[in-house]
Design a protein around this motif. Structure first.
Motif, PDB file in Angstrom:
ATOM      1  N   THR A 139      30.049  54.492  40.091  1.00 50.63           N
ATOM      2  CA  THR A 139      29.498  54.019  41.358  1.00 50.63           C
ATOM      3  C   THR A 139      30.061  52.636  41.637  1.00 50.63           C
ATOM      4  O   THR A 139      29.994  51.756  40.781  1.00 50.63           O
ATOM      5  CB  THR A 139      27.966  53.971  41.293  1.00 50.63           C
ATOM      6  OG1 THR A 139      27.476  55.290  41.068  1.00 50.63           O
ATOM      7  CG2 THR A 139      27.369  53.429  42.575  1.00 50.63           C
ATOM      8  N   ARG A 140      30.621  52.436  42.816  1.00 54.46           N
ATOM      9  CA  ARG A 140      31.392  51.234  43.099  1.00 54.46           C
ATOM     10  C   ARG A 140      30.641  50.258  44.005  1.00 54.46           C
ATOM     11  O   ARG A 140      29.987  50.659  44.973  1.00 54.46           O
ATOM     12  CB  ARG A 140      32.726  51.599  43.754  1.00 54.46           C
ATOM     13  CG  ARG A 140      33.615  52.454  42.858  1.00 54.46           C
ATOM     14  CD  ARG A 140      34.187  51.635  41.719  1.00 54.46           C
ATOM     15  NE  ARG A 140      34.836  52.487  40.713  1.00 54.46           N
ATOM     16  CZ  ARG A 140      35.622  52.014  39.745  1.00 54.46           C
ATOM     17  NH1 ARG A 140      35.847  50.716  39.662  1.00 54.46           N
ATOM     18  NH2 ARG A 140      36.151  52.840  38.859  1.00 54.46           N
ATOM     19  N   LEU A 141      30.764  48.973  43.666  1.00 59.33           N
ATOM     20  CA  LEU A 141      30.195  47.889  44.465  1.00 59.33           C
ATOM     21  C   LEU A 141      31.345  46.983  44.893  1.00 59.33           C
ATOM     22  O   LEU A 141      32.030  46.402  44.044  1.00 59.33           O
ATOM     23  CB  LEU A 141      29.170  47.106  43.642  1.00 59.33           C
ATOM     24  CG  LEU A 141      28.417  46.001  44.384  1.00 59.33           C
ATOM     25  CD1 LEU A 141      27.477  46.606  45.435  1.00 59.33           C
ATOM     26  CD2 LEU A 141      27.615  45.141  43.414  1.00 59.33           C
ATOM     27  N   GLN A 142      31.539  46.873  46.195  1.00 53.44           N
ATOM     28  CA  GLN A 142      32.663  46.105  46.720  1.00 53.44           C
ATOM     29  C   GLN A 142      32.174  45.095  47.747  1.00 53.44           C
ATOM     30  O   GLN A 142      31.124  45.266  48.370  1.00 53.44           O
ATOM     31  CB  GLN A 142      33.686  47.051  47.371  1.00 53.44           C
ATOM     32  CG  GLN A 142      34.276  48.075  46.414  1.00 53.44           C
ATOM     33  CD  GLN A 142      35.141  49.104  47.124  1.00 53.44           C
ATOM     34  OE1 GLN A 142      34.791  49.575  48.209  1.00 53.44           O
ATOM     35  NE2 GLN A 142      36.271  49.437  46.522  1.00 53.44           N
ATOM     36  N   HIS A 143      32.972  44.043  47.912  1.00 55.13           N
ATOM     37  CA  HIS A 143      32.669  43.037  48.928  1.00 55.13           C
ATOM     38  C   HIS A 143      33.179  43.510  50.274  1.00 55.13           C
ATOM     39  O   HIS A 143      34.238  44.138  50.392  1.00 55.13           O
ATOM     40  CB  HIS A 143      33.318  41.704  48.557  1.00 55.13           C
ATOM     41  CG  HIS A 143      32.658  41.025  47.400  1.00 55.13           C
ATOM     42  ND1 HIS A 143      31.604  40.160  47.575  1.00 55.13           N
ATOM     43  CD2 HIS A 143      32.878  41.107  46.062  1.00 55.13           C
ATOM     44  CE1 HIS A 143      31.212  39.711  46.383  1.00 55.13           C
ATOM     45  NE2 HIS A 143      31.969  40.278  45.454  1.00 55.13           N
ATOM     46  N   ASP A 144      32.411  43.182  51.300  1.00 56.86           N
ATOM     47  CA  ASP A 144      32.793  43.525  52.665  1.00 56.86           C
ATOM     48  C   ASP A 144      32.327  42.393  53.570  1.00 56.86           C
ATOM     49  O   ASP A 144      31.159  42.346  53.986  1.00 56.86           O
ATOM     50  CB  ASP A 144      32.168  44.854  53.089  1.00 56.86           C
ATOM     51  CG  ASP A 144      32.595  45.270  54.487  1.00 56.86           C
ATOM     52  OD1 ASP A 144      33.610  44.747  54.971  1.00 56.86           O
ATOM     53  OD2 ASP A 144      31.908  46.123  55.079  1.00 56.86           O
ATOM     54  N   GLY A 145      33.225  41.455  53.850  1.00 62.25           N
ATOM     55  CA  GLY A 145      32.834  40.287  54.620  1.00 62.25           C
ATOM     56  C   GLY A 145      31.862  39.429  53.834  1.00 62.25           C
ATOM     57  O   GLY A 145      32.123  39.040  52.694  1.00 62.25           O
ATOM     58  N   GLN A 146      30.702  39.183  54.401  1.00 58.88           N
ATOM     59  CA  GLN A 146      29.680  38.373  53.740  1.00 58.88           C
ATOM     60  C   GLN A 146      28.724  39.199  52.880  1.00 58.88           C
ATOM     61  O   GLN A 146      27.873  38.650  52.200  1.00 58.88           O
ATOM     62  CB  GLN A 146      28.866  37.609  54.797  1.00 58.88           C
ATOM     63  CG  GLN A 146      29.683  36.643  55.612  1.00 58.88           C
ATOM     64  CD  GLN A 146      30.299  35.553  54.758  1.00 58.88           C
ATOM     65  OE1 GLN A 146      29.625  34.946  53.933  1.00 58.88           O
ATOM     66  NE2 GLN A 146      31.588  35.297  54.976  1.00 58.88           N
ATOM     67  N   GLY A 147      28.882  40.521  52.924  1.00 64.32           N
ATOM     68  CA  GLY A 147      27.953  41.386  52.201  1.00 64.32           C
ATOM     69  C   GLY A 147      28.628  42.255  51.170  1.00 64.32           C
ATOM     70  O   GLY A 147      29.744  41.984  50.710  1.00 64.32           O
ATOM     71  N   ILE A 169      22.816  50.452  39.043  1.00 65.90           N
ATOM     72  CA  ILE A 169      23.898  49.914  38.227  1.00 65.90           C
ATOM     73  C   ILE A 169      25.210  50.402  38.832  1.00 65.90           C
ATOM     74  O   ILE A 169      25.425  51.604  38.984  1.00 65.90           O
ATOM     75  CB  ILE A 169      23.777  50.367  36.762  1.00 65.90           C
ATOM     76  CG1 ILE A 169      22.364  50.079  36.240  1.00 65.90           C
ATOM     77  CG2 ILE A 169      24.826  49.696  35.903  1.00 65.90           C
ATOM     78  CD1 ILE A 169      21.897  48.655  36.405  1.00 65.90           C
ATOM     79  N   ALA A 170      26.078  49.471  39.179  1.00 64.12           N
ATOM     80  CA  ALA A 170      27.332  49.809  39.850  1.00 64.12           C
ATOM     81  C   ALA A 170      28.478  49.013  39.238  1.00 64.12           C
ATOM     82  O   ALA A 170      28.263  47.987  38.574  1.00 64.12           O
ATOM     83  CB  ALA A 170      27.228  49.526  41.343  1.00 64.12           C
ATOM     84  N   ARG A 171      29.675  49.479  39.480  1.00 63.86           N
ATOM     85  CA  ARG A 171      30.864  48.845  38.900  1.00 63.86           C
ATOM     86  C   ARG A 171      31.537  47.955  39.937  1.00 63.86           C
ATOM     87  O   ARG A 171      31.963  48.421  41.000  1.00 63.86           O
ATOM     88  CB  ARG A 171      31.829  49.908  38.384  1.00 63.86           C
ATOM     89  CG  ARG A 171      33.069  49.321  37.709  1.00 63.86           C
ATOM     90  CD  ARG A 171      33.789  50.325  36.864  1.00 63.86           C
ATOM     91  NE  ARG A 171      32.968  50.778  35.731  1.00 63.86           N
ATOM     92  CZ  ARG A 171      32.734  50.060  34.643  1.00 63.86           C
ATOM     93  NH1 ARG A 171      33.229  48.834  34.529  1.00 63.86           N
ATOM     94  NH2 ARG A 171      31.989  50.559  33.675  1.00 63.86           N
ATOM     95  N   SER A 172      31.652  46.678  39.575  1.00 62.71           N
ATOM     96  CA  SER A 172      32.355  45.722  40.425  1.00 62.71           C
ATOM     97  C   SER A 172      33.832  45.642  40.080  1.00 62.71           C
ATOM     98  O   SER A 172      34.657  45.293  40.927  1.00 62.71           O
ATOM     99  CB  SER A 172      31.730  44.324  40.279  1.00 62.71           C
ATOM    100  OG  SER A 172      30.373  44.339  40.634  1.00 62.71           O
ATOM    101  N   SER A 173      34.168  45.954  38.803  1.00 59.69           N
ATOM    102  CA  SER A 173      35.553  45.898  38.357  1.00 59.69           C
ATOM    103  C   SER A 173      35.693  46.702  37.078  1.00 59.69           C
ATOM    104  O   SER A 173      34.703  47.078  36.450  1.00 59.69           O
ATOM    105  CB  SER A 173      35.989  44.443  38.109  1.00 59.69           C
ATOM    106  OG  SER A 173      35.194  43.862  37.084  1.00 59.69           O
TER     107      SER A 173
END
Length: 376
Positions: A139-147, A169-173
């Motif tokens: 499961t992926r967590l990515q930046h998108d602008g300010q959020g 729980i998510a993967r940032s990298s």
């Protein structure tokens, strides 16, 4: 080391036992299993009124400041009464991650109302194909602008069908199995892009599969440092093992008592079947297994705050291995000694056996914990 319960702990145990005895009989549970949402909301509010939901959290966070042994006293009552309310999901798992990683503002927003029974939480951690591996996360967590944007799916989210928010729980990298790069975020259940498929499990409790389709989140949804959540998650899941061990002890204790009463009252050829020496030996084996399980559950509760992670992991894996063994022995013997009645829906014996079976498969089965024990 003083292993005696304090007066406050004895009072807590008595309050749980009295609640189970007076307000949560087996007939009540059977009605709840067939209902929606599958538990009693009024009982959940009583958990909050009794202070059970606030036990493991610090006084600074609005909690009681209890430890793993205090949680174990509640969980033993949960096991004895086969309680359906999502105590483990809210207090131990989701609440544990929030308490470990959350800021004061995040705790005030999510943890405080959970302790008063106003908000329900659930930890969304496991994924299909993970096989209990705690770092397995796609499961992926990515930046998108300010959020932030969350995409992926979780399975077997206990209490997920009634949750107001998920601790995800998510993967940032990093790669799917890396310990580094895991983050935790709080996601409202009604956020656009969240889809929940709730279902009943084999033992009558409820869980859900949850998917996140590009769910937009504010930066404030992130708990703790981005990519640095694994150690907290690992410890919280070990706390879950200690809690499950105590629940299993409660269920095993109920099975031992029920089976002993049955052997004393069931008659064949004009005498109680408990006078048969072979059955007495099997009853003794059940008592011994219960005592062994109780000792290991206490050991797990005492070791959960061990600072050295490998030592803690080894201890909690040993606890889970022994709990699974003794639960299987007690459950199978109870069913067999009751004969065909042991697997009927009308008798509670089979329901305890189902719950013990699911505990054996939760947070790592015996084979997985044997490998972890050997590796630490």
């Amino acid at each position: 080391m003083d292993l005696q319960y304090s007066p406050e702990q004895l009072q807590l145990r008595e309050s749980v036992e009295r609640f189970v005895r007076e307000e949560y009989d087996f007939a009540h549970r059977r009605r709840l299993v067939a209902s929606d949402p599958g538990h009693d909301e009024a009982c959940w509010q009583k958990y909050a009124d009794f202070g059970w939901l606030a036990i493991p959290f610090s006084e600074d966070d609005g909690g009681i400041g209890g430890g793993a042994a205090d949680v174990a006293l509640v969980m033993e009552g949960v096991g004895r009464g086969l309680l359906l309310e999502p105590y483990l999901a809210n207090v131990v798992l989701a609440g544990g991650v929030l308490a470990a990683l959350g800021s004061a503002e995040q705790k005030a927003q999510w943890l405080a109302p959970m302790m008063t029974g106003q908000t329900k939480l659930a930890l969304a951690h496991a994924e299909a194909g993970g096989r209990y591996e705690r770092a397995h996360c796609d499961t992926r967590l990515q930046h998108d602008g300010q959020g932030l944007v969350l995409s992926g799916g979780k399975v077997l989210v206990h209490g997920g069908g009634v949750a107001d928010a998920f601790v995800v729980i998510a993967r940032s990298s990093g790669a799917v199995g890396d310990e580094q790069g895991l983050s935790a975020v709080v996601v409202p259940a009604k956020a656009p892009g969240v889809a929940i498929k709730a279902y009943a499990t084999h033992d009558g409790t409820r869980a859900a599969d949850v998917t996140f389709d590009r769910v937009a989140l504010p930066a404030s949804a992130l708990l703790g440092q981005e990519g640095g959540a694994f150690d907290a998650i690992d410890r919280v899941l070990d706390r879950g093992i200690a809690a499950l061990a105590a629940e299993a002890v409660g269920a095993m204790g109920a099975l031992v008592d029920t089976t002993l009463d049955y052997l004393k009252t069931r008659k064949q050829f004009g005498r109680p079947i408990g006078t048969n020496q072979a059955l007495q030996h099997r009853m003794v084996d059940m008592h011994i297994a219960l005592d062994e399980a109780r000792s290991m559950a206490l050991y797990g509760a005492l070791m959960i705050d061990e600072a050295d992670a490998p030592t803690r992991r080894k201890a909690l894996s040993a606890t889970k291995i022994e709990i699974d063994r003794t639960a299987r022995l007690v459950g199978q013997e109870a069913v067999q000694l009751h004969g065909a009645m042991g697997v009927t829906e009308e008798l509670n014996v089979g329901h305890y056996f189902k719950r013990l079976t699911l505990i054996g498969l939760s947070l790592g089965d015996s084979n997985w914990h044997l490998r972890r024990h050997a590796a630490n």
